[in-house]
Write an enzyme that holds these catalytic residues in place. Structure first.
Site, PDB file in Angstrom:
ATOM      1  N   ARG A 137     -13.716  -3.492 -14.877  1.00  0.00           N
ATOM      2  CA  ARG A 137     -12.756  -2.997 -13.899  1.00  0.00           C
ATOM      3  C   ARG A 137     -11.844  -4.157 -13.504  1.00  0.00           C
ATOM      4  O   ARG A 137     -12.195  -5.328 -13.669  1.00  0.00           O
ATOM      5  CB  ARG A 137     -13.469  -2.442 -12.666  1.00  0.00           C
ATOM      6  N   LYS A 162     -19.162  -1.856  -8.863  1.00  0.00           N
ATOM      7  CA  LYS A 162     -19.052  -0.639  -8.068  1.00  0.00           C
ATOM      8  C   LYS A 162     -20.435  -0.130  -7.716  1.00  0.00           C
ATOM      9  O   LYS A 162     -21.316  -0.034  -8.559  1.00  0.00           O
ATOM     10  CB  LYS A 162     -18.282   0.427  -8.850  1.00  0.00           C
ATOM     11  N   HIS A 268      -6.641   0.115 -15.527  1.00  0.00           N
ATOM     12  CA  HIS A 268      -7.893   0.860 -15.686  1.00  0.00           C
ATOM     13  C   HIS A 268      -7.913   1.648 -16.996  1.00  0.00           C
ATOM     14  O   HIS A 268      -8.992   2.006 -17.488  1.00  0.00           O
ATOM     15  CB  HIS A 268      -8.103   1.801 -14.505  1.00  0.00           C
ATOM     16  N   ARG A 271     -10.140   0.138 -19.618  1.00  0.00           N
ATOM     17  CA  ARG A 271     -11.571   0.451 -19.506  1.00  0.00           C
ATOM     18  C   ARG A 271     -11.859   1.828 -20.112  1.00  0.00           C
ATOM     19  O   ARG A 271     -12.854   2.003 -20.814  1.00  0.00           O
ATOM     20  CB  ARG A 271     -11.990   0.388 -18.037  1.00  0.00           C
ATOM     21  N   HIS A 294     -22.353   2.939 -15.288  1.00  0.00           N
ATOM     22  CA  HIS A 294     -22.414   4.267 -14.669  1.00  0.00           C
ATOM     23  C   HIS A 294     -23.853   4.613 -14.294  1.00  0.00           C
ATOM     24  O   HIS A 294     -24.769   4.416 -15.090  1.00  0.00           O
ATOM     25  CB  HIS A 294     -21.893   5.339 -15.631  1.00  0.00           C
ATOM     26  N   TYR A 303     -15.767  10.830 -21.573  1.00  0.00           N
ATOM     27  CA  TYR A 303     -15.048  10.205 -22.678  1.00  0.00           C
ATOM     28  C   TYR A 303     -15.303  10.887 -24.017  1.00  0.00           C
ATOM     29  O   TYR A 303     -14.621  10.585 -25.002  1.00  0.00           O
ATOM     30  CB  TYR A 303     -15.423   8.721 -22.771  1.00  0.00           C
TER      31      TYR A 303
END
Length: 321
Positions: A137, A162, A268, A271, A294, A303
């Site tokens: 990120r 995150k 972004h 990514r 994640h 994705y």
């Protein structure tokens, strides 16, 4: 007799006690101030769930804010009542939620990535290649510290990503030499700062109190330091912070424009492209999930849309002989 601190000062103190970021602090103070002004400067102690509902509904219906913006405002008000005022809001059930659009991420092709990179140079090019090559990120990249780059194993340790999570991702072999040179430049800048009586860097979560010498150690310095010293808005100390992320954002925006790409690409997007291209290459989705950090594989599965042909893999009858 000392006066009790003002409400917003109490909010700031509590946020800092809980080690929230300065970005969160600014956002929460902003929304709490707007909430108070919306209700005619009434003190939150005299209000409750109905006033919170009215404010959040106003944001959705009149303010036309995005769902993420409304959720941020909601989080700020929950923090105010729970952590500052010591009150529990009753169930806030009738709030009209801003609709969260179901959009697929923008992804660049490999050729488009190469074209954009060709319009970047210097540190901006190196940082953009890290976003794409390691799946970082934007803020993970600008906050990268020297100690978290492992050149021997070609690994990058992402700290406090995150959700407050750490993870390990790869350091692309093609970037190792350039990143090592960047580290050497940073070490020299740090040496000059120390000679000038500075050289201390911000450490998170009270680590500076636990390890008093750490802020001046080379390993804790940002890989991508700012070009000049600045005053820390919380401590008042003069330090060298990391590079301003807006610099890279502007450079990438300009590079996308020069490349003639009409997609709404940003930092972004690199990514998103990293994850998509790994899946296209046949890597397991769980591996990609770990590299991205994640918590839920369902987040990574967004994705997989690119693995299908257009129209969800259905061949058009126009193309059937």
């Amino acid at each position: 007799m000392d006066q009790a601190p003002k409400l917003l000062d109490q909010v700031r103190e509590r946020i800092r006690f809980k080690h929230y970021s300065i970005r969160t602090e600014r956002a929460y103070v902003h929304w709490i101030r707007r909430f108070i002004l919306f209700h005619g400067k009434r003190h939150p102690n005299t209000m409750g769930a109905s006033e919170v509902e009215a404010f959040l509904t106003h944001l959705a219906t009149k303010g036309n804010v995005a769902a993420s913006t409304q959720n941020q405002a909601f989080s700020a008000l929950l923090f105010l009542y729970r952590d500052v005022l010591g009150q529990q809001l009753d169930a806030v059930s009738s709030v009209e939620r801003a609709k969260k659009p179901e959009r697929l991420p923008t992804v660049l092709t490999r050729d488009e990535v190469r074209t954009v990179m060709a319009h970047l140079d210097g540190t901006n090019a190196l940082m953009a290649k890290l976003l794409y090559g390691a799946g970082l990120r934007l803020m993970e990249c600008v906050r990268l510290r020297i100690k978290d780059v492992e050149f021997n194993r070609l690994e990058i340790m992402v700290r406090d990503g995150k959700g407050g999570k750490d993870r390990v991702t790869m350091l692309p072999d093609s970037l190792a030499e350039g990143l090592a040179e960047q580290v050497r430049r940073t070490v020299e800048i740090h040496r000059q700062d120390l000679a000038s009586g500075y050289g201390s860097v911000y450490l998170p979560n009270a680590l500076a109190r636990k390890y008093p010498a750490a802020p001046q150690e080379t390993g804790w310095q940002y890989v991508f330091p700012a070009s000049r010293l600045s005053v820390d808005p919380r401590s008042g100390k003069t330090r060298r912070h990391h590079v301003d992320e807006k610099r890279l954002q502007r450079a990438v925006k300009a590079a996308v424009r020069k490349a003639g790409i009409t997609k709404p690409a940003s930092c972004h997007t690199f990514r998103h492209s990293f994850a998509t291209h790994l899946l296209e290459s046949g890597y397991d989705i769980r591996t990609v999930q770990e590299l991205l950090g994640h918590s839920d594989v369902r987040t990574t599965m967004i994705y997989t849309h690119v693995l299908n042909r257009g129209g969800k893999g259905v061949r058009s009858p126009l193309d059937v002989a």
